[in-house]
Design a protein around this motif. Structure first.
Motif, mmCIF file in Angstrom:
data_model
loop_
_atom_site.group_PDB
_atom_site.id
_atom_site.type_symbol
_atom_site.label_atom_id
_atom_site.label_comp_id
_atom_site.label_asym_id
_atom_site.label_seq_id
_atom_site.Cartn_x
_atom_site.Cartn_y
_atom_site.Cartn_z
ATOM 1 N N MET A 1 2.933 -4.049 9.280
ATOM 2 C CA MET A 1 4.084 -3.804 10.336
ATOM 3 C C MET A 1 3.243 -2.185 10.847
ATOM 4 N N CYS A 2 3.842 -1.850 12.327
ATOM 5 C CA CYS A 2 3.392 -1.664 13.738
ATOM 6 C C CYS A 2 5.080 -0.871 14.224
ATOM 7 N N THR A 3 4.593 0.072 15.264
ATOM 8 C CA THR A 3 5.795 0.505 16.325
ATOM 9 C C THR A 3 4.755 0.910 17.333
ATOM 10 N N ALA A 4 5.696 0.418 18.160
ATOM 11 C CA ALA A 4 5.087 1.374 20.045
ATOM 12 C C ALA A 4 6.258 1.227 20.644
ATOM 13 N N MET A 20 -0.752 2.020 14.189
ATOM 14 C CA MET A 20 -1.525 1.496 13.327
ATOM 15 C C MET A 20 -0.878 1.724 11.592
ATOM 16 N N ASP A 21 0.383 0.388 11.575
ATOM 17 C CA ASP A 21 0.328 0.500 9.988
ATOM 18 C C ASP A 21 -0.117 -1.054 9.464
ATOM 19 N N PHE A 22 -1.356 -1.153 8.307
ATOM 20 C CA PHE A 22 -2.077 -2.242 8.034
ATOM 21 C C PHE A 22 -2.370 -2.152 6.528
ATOM 22 N N HIS A 23 -2.105 -3.398 6.117
ATOM 23 C CA HIS A 23 -3.407 -2.880 4.253
ATOM 24 C C HIS A 23 -4.335 -2.917 3.977
ATOM 25 N N TYR A 24 -5.407 -3.530 4.806
ATOM 26 C CA TYR A 24 -6.450 -2.999 4.220
ATOM 27 C C TYR A 24 -7.481 -2.238 5.623
ATOM 28 N N ILE A 25 -8.703 -1.273 5.031
ATOM 29 C CA ILE A 25 -8.804 -1.161 5.927
ATOM 30 C C ILE A 25 -9.544 -0.555 7.184
ATOM 31 N N THR A 268 2.624 -4.493 -0.409
ATOM 32 C CA THR A 268 3.190 -5.280 -0.055
ATOM 33 C C THR A 268 2.642 -6.145 -1.258
ATOM 34 N N ALA A 269 2.610 -7.885 -1.361
ATOM 35 C CA ALA A 269 3.090 -9.117 -2.558
ATOM 36 C C ALA A 269 1.431 -9.345 -3.183
ATOM 37 N N ASN A 270 0.498 -8.549 -2.544
ATOM 38 C CA ASN A 270 -0.839 -8.148 -3.322
ATOM 39 C C ASN A 270 -1.294 -7.081 -4.265
ATOM 40 N N GLY A 271 -0.811 -5.969 -3.982
ATOM 41 C CA GLY A 271 -0.107 -5.405 -5.075
ATOM 42 C C GLY A 271 -0.950 -4.073 -3.811
ATOM 43 N N THR A 272 -1.496 -3.927 -3.033
ATOM 44 C CA THR A 272 -2.076 -3.021 -1.741
ATOM 45 C C THR A 272 -0.758 -2.398 -0.533
ATOM 46 N N PHE A 273 -1.331 -1.411 -0.104
ATOM 47 C CA PHE A 273 -0.070 -0.450 0.613
ATOM 48 C C PHE A 273 -0.465 -0.815 1.876
ATOM 49 N N ASP A 274 0.454 -0.929 2.689
ATOM 50 C CA ASP A 274 0.629 -0.519 4.031
ATOM 51 C C ASP A 274 0.640 0.649 4.494
ATOM 52 N N TYR A 275 -0.037 1.462 5.238
ATOM 53 C CA TYR A 275 0.227 2.626 5.525
ATOM 54 C C TYR A 275 -0.714 2.275 7.000
ATOM 55 N N THR A 276 0.444 3.715 7.575
ATOM 56 C CA THR A 276 -0.286 4.511 9.162
ATOM 57 C C THR A 276 -1.592 4.488 9.010
ATOM 58 N N GLN A 277 -2.737 3.348 9.422
ATOM 59 C CA GLN A 277 -3.704 4.298 9.903
ATOM 60 C C GLN A 277 -4.121 5.353 10.742
#
Length: 331
Positions: A1-4, A20-25, A268-277
């Motif tokens: 999930m990102c916006t440009a 930059m939105d992502f659920h992995y560090i 997310t489906a695996n329990g992590t969170f998308d956020y704007t890193q």
């Protein structure tokens, strides 16, 4: 999930930015590739950049995967997720065209192309292929937005039916569905306006609006890609055009604040969170990078020209973009 986004100021100077939105560090780092420097792609091959490149990237051993970047000619771009639509053929030894892994495509373009015209020509001579991303263990589903000094914008999408390049008249990109769908969906919000709705009459029953912004009540909420696309396009196309580049950079950060994800609101489906890193903005004519991170909302400025002009032809990792918050002089 990102916006440009990209847009021009009153001096016809172009600025490009993204969240930059992502659920992995990701541990994003700013990397610089002087003209003539060599880098290793995800196929293990050595490539040489014709033009100097800089971008925010993920650095893993010898690999630098760019999330967004700019080159010395003022061509900039970003990679965004395109889940459910991106479809890349596998690498083939028999291919007659240059095969470019999707993860390397952004760097490949910035290293070889000076403009959107160059990019259009390049697309006819390459095949985008899918390779497994070592971070997620999947073939990253990506699409891209590019812009140059002209202020025009181009979206590149590889789907099952083939490779497409779309002129982008609104200078906005989010995620799925595909770009033509997003543009068609804008017509659902044709009634949105910055002007006020002063009064409504329902068969003689009159109603007054609650304060200001009644003209924006039809805009979508939430953080879905279509909602973010519509809100960002509306804000970008209705803002007061900035006069200077500094004002444009600040305006870009403000627009992207409207689609910034706090940690915890999108699970997310695996329990992590998308956020704007992180959020970045690039001054294309002056080759200056600006960014701020989730942990530090202060805007950091990096002038790329002195680094490119050092005379070295080696890749330089300028370090993590995570900068501690400080005020004044600390002993």
């Amino acid at each position: 999930m990102c916006t440009a986004i990209n847009f021009l100021n009153q001096q016809h100077e172009n600025v490009f930015g993204r969240t930059m939105d992502f659920h992995y560090i990701l541990d994003p780092r700013l990397a610089v590739f002087p003209a003539g420097s060599t880098w290793e792609n995800t196929l293990g091959r050595q490539l040489t950049d014709r033009y100097a490149v800089a971008g925010i990237s993920r650095h893993f051993k010898n690999l630098y995967v760019l999330f967004d970047g700019v080159n010395e000619k003022g061509l900039a771009g970003g990679a965004l997720y395109f889940k459910g639509y991106a479809d890349f053929p596998p690498f083939s030894q028999q291919s007659g065209k240059a095969q470019v892994p999707a993860l390397d495509f952004l760097h490949y373009v910035l290293g070889l192309c000076a403009s959107l015209d160059d990019l259009r020509e390049l697309l006819a001579d390459i095949t985008l292929v899918g390779l497994q991303d070592k971070l997620t263990g999947t073939v990253a589903p990506l699409h891209w937005i590019f812009t140059d000094l002209s202020g025009k914008s181009l979206v590149v999408e590889q789907i099952k039916q083939g490779l497409n390049a779309y002129e982008n008249p609104v200078g906005v990109l989010t995620n799925s569905p595909d770009f033509p769908w997003q543009m068609t969906n804008l017509r659902s919000y044709i009634g949105a306006a910055p002007e006020q709705t002063e009064q409504a009459d329902w068969g003689g029953f009159r109603m007054e609006p609650f304060g200001q912004a009644a003209g924006t009540s039809v805009l979508p909420g939430g953080y879905t890609p279509p909602a973010r696309f519509v809100r960002t396009a509306f804000q970008k196309l209705h803002m007061v055009q900035p006069e200077t580049m500094q004002e444009a950079v600040i305006a870009g950060f403000h627009i992207l604040e409207g689609v910034t994800l706090p940690n915890g609101v999108v699970k997310t489906a695996n329990g992590t969170f998308d956020y704007t890193q992180y959020t970045s903005m690039i001054d294309l004519p002056n080759k200056v990078y600006y960014f701020k991170t989730y942990e530090n909302p202060q805007i950091i400025r990096v002038d790329l020209k002195p680094v490119w002009a050092s005379g070295e032809q080696t890749v330089r990792d300028l370090g993590s973009i995570h900068v501690p918050i400080r005020y004044g002089t600390m002993e």
